[in-house]
Design an enzyme around this catalytic site. Sequence first.
Site, PDB file in Angstrom:
ATOM      1  CG  ASN A  87      -1.888  -1.171   1.177  1.00 27.29           C
ATOM      2  OD1 ASN A  87      -2.040  -1.806   0.124  1.00 27.29           O
ATOM      3  ND2 ASN A  87      -2.514  -1.489   2.292  1.00 27.29           N
ATOM      4  CG  ASP A  89      -2.774   3.407   2.620  1.00 24.13           C
ATOM      5  OD1 ASP A  89      -2.087   3.147   3.633  1.00 24.13           O
ATOM      6  OD2 ASP A  89      -3.631   2.609   2.177  1.00 24.13           O
ATOM      7  CG  HIS A 106       4.022  -1.955  -4.696  1.00 22.45           C
ATOM      8  ND1 HIS A 106       2.879  -2.688  -4.870  1.00 22.45           N
ATOM      9  CD2 HIS A 106       5.041  -2.780  -5.050  1.00 22.45           C
ATOM     10  CE1 HIS A 106       3.189  -3.911  -5.324  1.00 22.45           C
ATOM     11  NE2 HIS A 106       4.495  -3.985  -5.434  1.00 22.45           N
ATOM     12  CB  THR A 176      -2.328  -8.746  -1.171  1.00 21.02           C
ATOM     13  OG1 THR A 176      -1.734  -8.719  -2.480  1.00 21.02           O
ATOM     14  CG2 THR A 176      -1.735  -9.892  -0.369  1.00 21.02           C
ATOM     15  CB  ALA A 219      -8.149  -7.145   7.083  1.00 18.27           C
TER      16      ALA A 219
END
Length: 238
Positions: A87, A89, A106, A176, A219
């Site tokens: 992520n 974020d 990433h 994921t 989650a």
Amino acid sequence: MRILVITGAGVSAESGIPTFRGQDGYWRNLDPATLATPEAFARDPELVWQWYRERRERIRAAEPNAAHQAITRLSILAPAFLLVTQNVDDLHARAGIAKANIAQIHGDIFVTRCSQCGEEDQEQANKEELPRCAACGAMMRPGVVWFGEQLDSAKIDMVERFLAGGPCDLVIVTGTTATFGYIIDWAVRGAAGRGDLIEVNPEETALSPFATKTWREPAAAALPRLVAALACGDVSPL
Ligand code: OAD
């Protein structure tokens, strides 16, 4: 006890951030898989920047959810811990996980860096016009990894150093689709045929055949229970 956690877009879904491959991942009828590419940026940088600016806004307005909080709790409980997140974020960070315990493989959506010289500039990040590098004048781009680009070697080293430290007692992979081979590779090598490999995801994924246990739940519902059970010793290995 060594614990490796690998997360994807699904852990931020319950904070209102769309996943990539979910129904709400499309933006203006455009597939993120075609927007998050060097080719899209070369063709239409303004469009790609608009997408990233909107995502930044959405992330700023979002709050970490119970899944982020549970992973932070686990990072404090486990003597050896690494979170690998796909992520971009900042919700794991805002949930209080230590910087040294997280590999954001990433990249980071809030970083703006030069597409040529790599210079970073937070100041230009929010300007409306196309940001240009103060050092060399080239176009600035979001500091994320696009499809077809190499991962940052420093981040890979962080993961490899953790894996070299010994087999994990527990690997959790959550939120994921595990589309990228390295995600499955790190999870399987982490568990090393010894530790549990738990998948927390409402849906089956490419990782599922390798999991020793699966929690087919969102989650934010599953992780707080899983971490609480680990903390009281109801589930190995804590
Ligand atoms: P995806 O959008 O591919 O997958 C999201 C996953 O989260 C799916 O497996 C869903 O079933 C699951 N999911 C949805 N809601 C959930 C919830 N509440 N709790 C748990 N799981 C949930 O996102 P990623 O796998 O993260 O890369 O995508 C991987 C990478 O592909 C991204 O980092 C990005 C993307 O293209 C790059 O841009 C390089």
